[in-house]
Design an enzyme around this catalytic site. Structure first.
Site, PDB file in Angstrom:
ATOM      1  CB  SER A 226      26.589 -24.092 -39.597  1.00 15.42           C
ATOM      2  OG  SER A 226      26.901 -23.310 -38.454  1.00 15.42           O
ATOM      3  CG  ASP A 227      20.080 -23.399 -37.920  1.00 10.17           C
ATOM      4  OD1 ASP A 227      20.248 -22.422 -37.171  1.00 10.17           O
ATOM      5  OD2 ASP A 227      18.963 -23.885 -38.153  1.00 10.17           O
ATOM      6  CD1 TRP A 228      23.912 -19.131 -33.230  1.00 12.34           C
ATOM      7  CD2 TRP A 228      23.705 -19.164 -35.450  1.00 12.34           C
ATOM      8  NE1 TRP A 228      24.408 -17.942 -33.721  1.00 12.34           N
ATOM      9  CE2 TRP A 228      24.294 -17.933 -35.086  1.00 12.34           C
ATOM     10  CE3 TRP A 228      23.485 -19.422 -36.804  1.00 12.34           C
ATOM     11  CZ2 TRP A 228      24.658 -16.966 -36.000  1.00 12.34           C
ATOM     12  CZ3 TRP A 228      23.846 -18.450 -37.732  1.00 12.34           C
ATOM     13  CH2 TRP A 228      24.418 -17.246 -37.332  1.00 12.34           C
ATOM     14  N   GLY A 229      24.831 -24.276 -34.296  1.00 10.33           N
ATOM     15  CA  GLY A 229      25.040 -25.574 -33.668  1.00 10.33           C
ATOM     16  C   GLY A 229      24.797 -26.745 -34.591  1.00 10.33           C
ATOM     17  CB  ALA A 230      23.679 -27.014 -38.055  1.00  9.70           C
TER      18      ALA A 230
END
Length: 747
Positions: A226-230
């Site tokens: 995941s993108d960071w916090g996605a």
């Protein structure tokens, strides 16, 4: 990693699917599973050893800041991309990084996207070729790459919740191909899913995106991170094929996975599949080598930056000559803007200023050089600074103005609202140009800026983009002609923002952004709609001249050709030339752009030297995505192969006729009358039946009015039947439909 996951508990397996903290994964020592480091690094390693963040706010360890993708894109050179990738990979090893988060290959749909400096191009072929070279070279050094941001992440506004509403043909032809090429050619260790929704479903739990397309169609066998916090729904994410959540959640989402297996919402097999993919990353574990070749990589950064500079305009004033009095103006000359803001922000090992580098070169050539600030980045109105610069320009042979955008005007996290340079810079440029005998403007910007209001006042314009930590030296090399500029625009510079095809639908409203321009992105729109631009995609000047001749198209198969041409350096300097091959066609049932880039190569030529170039165009160069058939189709017809100097300028062209694919479509009662009568087998039978049912009077009327059928061609057959008075019995139509199904399967 070959750990036996059957020995792991469900809780242990779930724990492997999220990070331990901001940059590392969890280890299970008893099972021999190490922790690994993932960190930002499209154009340099941002390794943090204290406070961690994803927006580049906190300090990181010093590393080389290479030219960002906006510059590499303008090199049009996969060798440049590969050199950057390999060097970033080497520095990753120095810091013990196992997975480098990059490159970003999202398409530049709008020039306003605040993160365009991290992306290569508005064209999927150019982005894909460069991205593939970067990933291949990086992974050959040891670390894995994380290809991002998948998919349709083309803006920063509301990026964590916006739904990119895009039709499938547009996704397949514009926004997917760079990812597809890199996945199939370079096999990145990971693909990073984006924050946004795609057609209403978050990318982080979009099964069609992550499993059907990425793994099913393209054969990706790595891990999706995941993108960071996605992460929007961890359980749905595992089911969809999103394997590793970053950063860590403190165990909260791990428990969600365990609970979902216990209550039947997930199977343990689904968890095991994700764990196996994550464990392949554990094999990339590296201890830090601390081998950071600072000097060598700074030299490399200067070399590749010079390859990426685009000479937009030159009225015989560049390169600079010996003995000139040069006025250097603008704070960017002494405090270079060389990278963008946000997660890719690098703590550079050193920085070169253009002023220092120009001074050294000018002194070697018996020239003089003086500096004036001209404008302030902090105070919009600084009349005294402007007056000092104008007075200096009057005494010089040539004024070189360094203008551009500051980091607060473009960064990850927000989009720009306009294309104009700050008003104080425009005023300065015009005032200096009126005073100086000759004026050169050097731009430093991560996204396209407008040249209107001052373009015609100056003698030369150098587009420097953001060039990394050695930008000052690279610009000096090009300005003095030590390096002959060979960059080409990887994105169009429009006359007005309103001319951009995304303008009315960027950045969207009420949680949705409609990609209503479809496949007509960037130059595909400008050329098709005949919209004038300031400089087209592919434009770039040189200090020498080139001639293109002997263009021939050799047909290889029903859907592939080889283009042959000869390029000659007709000037008096060595230089590099980009051969650009486009394809134009009206073949097929869909509207297609006037021309599309289908092949390119960059060649080096000495004065008077000629080289023969051969570029093969495979079936994808002629194909469109057929939404009815759900696959790529090359329609039979005429294709014009064009060798161009840019997207607007055709140097030579040749038509070729391709047999293409034999497509016979299945007929239903919802198919139009036109589809039925156009069918190669069913159509004649239908026409014969219609003729047999006509009275003599009806037959005579049909013969006298052959266009009557056009009135009903768009009508579904179901509705048309009501007008035929039983001319087509249902059983006969069903028999013909079955015939069409048989022939469709055979085709």
């Amino acid at each position: 990693m070959t750990a036996d996951i059957s020995s792991l508990t469900l809780e242990q397996k779930a724990s492997l699917l999220s990070g331990k903290d901001f940059w590392t994964t969890k280890s299970i020592d008893d099972a021999g599973i190490p922790s690994i480091v993932l960190t930002d690094g499209p154009h340099g390693i941002r390794r943090q050893d204290a406070e961690s963040d994803h927006l580049g706010i906190n300090d990181s360890l010093p590393s080389t800041c290479f030219p960002p993708a906006v510059a590499v894109g303008s090199s049009w050179d996969p060798d440049v991309a590969a050199k950057v990738g390999a060097a970033v990979g080497r520095e990753a090893l120095a810091f013990g990084v196992s997975v480098v988060l990059g490159p970003g290959v999202n398409i530049k749909r709008s020039p306003l996207c605040g993160r365009n400096f991290e992306y290569y191009s508005e064209d999927p072929l150019l982005s894909g070729v460069l991205g593939s070279a970067h990933v291949t070279a990086l992974q050959e050094t040891g670390p894995g790459a994380s290809l991002k941001h998948f998919a349709a992440n083309n803006q920063e506004t509301e990026r964590m919740r916006i739904s990119a509403d895009v039709d499938e043909r547009t996704l397949r032809e514009i926004y997917f191909p760079a990812f597809e090429r890199i996945v199939t050619e370079a096999r990145p260790a990971t693909v990073m899913c984006s924050y946004n929704k795609v057609n209403g479903v978050y990318a982080s739990h979009n099964r069609w995106l992550l499993t059907d397309v990425l793994r099913g169609d393209w054969g990706f066998d790595g891990a999706v991170v995941s993108d960071w916090g996605a992460v929007s729904d961890r359980v749905a994410g595992v089911a969809a094929g999103m394997d590793l959540e970053m950063p860590g959640s403190g165990g909260g989402t791990d428990q969600q996975i365990v609970d979902a297996v216990r209550d039947g919402r997930l199977t343990e097999d689904q968890v095991d599949d994700a764990v196996r993919r994550v464990l392949t990353l554990a094999a990339l574990h590296r201890e830090a080598t601390d081998d950071l070749p600072v000097d060598e990589h700074h030299t490399l950064a200067r070399e590749v930056a010079a390859e990426s500079i685009v000479l937009l305009k030159n009225q015989a004033v560049l390169p600079l000559r010996g003995g000139q009095r040069i006025a250097v103006i603008g704070p960017f000359a002494v405090s270079p803007r060389f990278q963008g803001g946000g997660s890719s922000h690098i703590n550079a090992t050193r920085t070169d200023s253009a002023m220092d580098e120009l001074t050294a070169l000018a002194m070697d050539r018996n020239g003089t050089i003086d500096y004036a600030a001209g404008f302030s980045l902090e105070e919009p109105d600084a009349a005294l600074l402007k007056d000092e610069a104008v007075n200096l320009a009057r005494t010089a042979d040539i004024a070189v103005i360094f203008a551009g955008l500051s980091e607060r005007e473009e960064s990850e996290g927000f989009d720009r609202t306009g294309l104009e340079l700050p008003a104080n810079q425009v005023e300065l440029i015009r005032a200096v140009a009126a005073a100086a005998p000759k004026t050169v403007v050097v731009l430093s910007n991560g996204g396209v800026v407008s040249l209107e209001g001052w373009h015609d006042d100056v003698d030369a314009i150098v587009e420097g983009w953001l060039l990394g930590q050695a930008s000052g030296g690279a610009l000096a090399d090009v300005l003095f002609g030590i390096v002959n500029p060979s960059g080409r625009l990887a994105e169009t510079i429009p006359l007005r923002l309103e001319d951009n095809p995304s303008w009315l639908n960027f950045p969207g409203e009420q949680g949705h952004v409609r990609y209503s321009e479809g496949v007509f992105v960037g130059y595909r729109y400008y050329t098709t709609a005949e919209v004038k631009v300031r400089y087209p995609f592919g434009h770039g000047l040189s200090y020498t001249t080139f001639d293109t001749s002997n263009v021939e198209v050799e047909t290889l198969t029903d859907d592939s050709v080889t283009v042959h041409t000869t390029v000659t350096n007709t000037g008096n300097r060595p230089g590099k030339h980009v051969v650009q091959v486009y394809v134009a066609t009206a073949a097929g049932p869909v509207r297609r752009p006037l021309r599309e880039l289908r092949a390119f190569t960059k060649i080096s030529l000495t004065p008077g030297e000629s080289k023969q170039v051969a570029l093969t165009l495979d079936r994808r160069a002629f194909a469109y995505w057929d939404i009815e058939l759900g696959r790529w189709v090359v329609p039979a017809g005429t294709y014009t192969v064009q060798v161009c100097s840019d997207a607007s300028t055709v140097l030579a062209e040749q038509d070729t006729t391709l047999a293409g694919d034999s497509i016979i479509r299945e007929l239903t009662l919802d198919s139009t009358v036109g589809d039925w009568f156009a069918h190669p087998t069913v159509g004649p039978a239908l026409m014969a039946g219609l003729a047999a049912s006509m009275t003599e009077e009806q037959a005579q009327q049909a013969q006298e009015n052959p266009d009557q059928l056009k009135m009903v061609e768009s009508m579904p057959m179901q509705q048309f039947l009501a007008f035929t008075n039983g001319a087509f019995p249902p059983e006969a139509l069903h028999s013909l439909m079955e015939l069409s199904r048989t022939e469709t399967a055979a085709s």
